[in-house]
Design a protein around this motif. Structure first.
Motif, PDB file in Angstrom:
ATOM      1  N   LYS A   1      25.695  13.218  81.351  1.00  0.00           N
ATOM      2  CA  LYS A   1      26.957  12.641  80.871  1.00  0.00           C
ATOM      3  C   LYS A   1      28.090  12.968  81.836  1.00  0.00           C
ATOM      4  CE  LYS A   1      25.326  11.114  76.861  1.00  0.00           C
ATOM      5  NZ  LYS A   1      23.892  11.235  77.126  1.00  0.00           N
TER       6      LYS A   1
ATOM      7  N   SER B   1      34.602   8.020  78.104  1.00  0.00           N
ATOM      8  CA  SER B   1      33.830   8.339  79.308  1.00  0.00           C
ATOM      9  C   SER B   1      33.713   7.126  80.215  1.00  0.00           C
ATOM     10  CB  SER B   1      32.436   8.847  78.935  1.00  0.00           C
ATOM     11  OG  SER B   1      32.502  10.076  78.257  1.00  0.00           O
TER      12      SER B   1
ATOM     13  N   LEU C   1      27.320   6.641  75.638  1.00  0.00           N
ATOM     14  CA  LEU C   1      28.584   7.132  76.188  1.00  0.00           C
ATOM     15  C   LEU C   1      29.724   6.746  75.257  1.00  0.00           C
ATOM     16  CD1 LEU C   1      28.464   6.175  80.003  1.00  0.00           C
ATOM     17  CD2 LEU C   1      28.385   8.496  79.062  1.00  0.00           C
TER      18      LEU C   1
ATOM     19  N   ALA D   1      22.564   7.487  81.703  1.00  0.00           N
ATOM     20  CA  ALA D   1      23.281   8.299  80.715  1.00  0.00           C
ATOM     21  C   ALA D   1      22.341   9.124  79.844  1.00  0.00           C
ATOM     22  CB  ALA D   1      24.164   7.410  79.844  1.00  0.00           C
TER      23      ALA D   1
END
Length: 280
Positions: free
Chosen positions: A155, A122, A118, A151
């Protein structure tokens, strides 16, 4: 001279008038007499109040009022607004510091998550989303472990927030209802739940949101039960199917701040639930 304002980034979130030489007698909902003084409102929660002289404190307390001094009024208001707007106070720098602290004890976890799985932006969005729903983010280790697990699959911030909420289910329930054995919940009748699910499916395909008549009825029904729970000194918790949680949380947040919306998956398996109302 008696007015103060609390702002974030130049935007006023709250303001009130206080009297530094007096005390505020707040009506918690049931009192047994009236007081002579200056009528006002508790700025944090909007309760009716009266500014009185310090010599009237004992009289006010005997009548059922909650009495606080002017500095406590401001401090309570500030604390309440910080909790409500914590998401606005959390940015990239604050999240980076949280990760640096976590890296001292779990360096591999941090390096695996950011930026491989990520981006930092995010993670900021996910933590802000949790704070908007009044969920503490102090257990950053559990949060990052959950994100690292999920993840790989998605996402999407909302999906990842849902996964984190399930991991933090015991903390969420405890924040709402303490360590009580039973957890009071509000449910939705199957017919209405199916109708709401159809609304969600239509919105996913670009259709309109709630039908106005349905939205108003739902709001009124939930408002009545939530008010009843508040008067009984108990939390108001709506439990719905996972796919409906985000929709109903967004729908109720601005009009019923005392209503918590949870999915069935977020209630610990060993927690006893008690249904206190059903919306049809």
């Amino acid at each position: 001279p008696n007015l103060y304002r609390i702002s974030i980034a130049g935007v006023t979130l709250g303001q009130a008038e206080i009297y530094a030489d007096k005390e505020m007698a707040i009506n918690p909902g049931e009192v047994f007499g009236e007081l002579n003084g200056i009528a006002g409102k508790d700025p944090a929660f909007g309760l009716d109040a009266v500014w009185i002289d310090a010599s009237q404190r004992e009289q006010a307390q005997s009548l059922g009022y909650t009495v606080v001094d002017a500095s406590t009024v401001i401090a309570t208001h500030l604390s309440h607004l910080i909790q409500q707007h914590a998401a606005q106070l959390l940015g990239h720098e604050e999240v980076q510091k949280l990760l640096e602290k976590l890296a001292d004890s779990a360096p591999k976890l941090v390096s695996e998550l950011i930026p491989d799985l990520l981006p930092l932006s995010s993670l900021v969005k996910i933590l802000q989303g949790l704070l908007k729903e009044q969920i503490p983010i102090r257990d950053i280790r559990t949060i990052t472990q959950t994100l690292a697990e999920h993840a790989h699959r998605t996402k999407d911030a909302d999906e990842l927030i849902s996964a984190v909420r399930i991991s933090l289910n015991r903390l969420i329930v405890q924040n709402i209802n303490g360590i009580e054995d039973e957890f009071p919940v509000i449910t939705i009748q199957p017919e209405l739940e199916q109708l709401l699910q159809s609304t969600v499916d239509a919105m996913t395909e670009g259709g309109a949101g709630f039908e106005p008549g349905l939205a108003e009825k739902l709001q009124n029904s939930l408002g009545e039960i939530a008010k009843r729970q508040e008067l009984a000194g108990q939390p108001a918790v709506l439990v719905v199917a996972p796919k409906l949680r985000q929709l109903l949380a967004n729908f109720t947040r601005s009009v019923m701040q005392n209503l918590h919306v949870m999915s069935y998956q977020e209630i610990p398996e060993d927690k006893k639930i008690r249904i206190v109302g059903t919306v049809g």
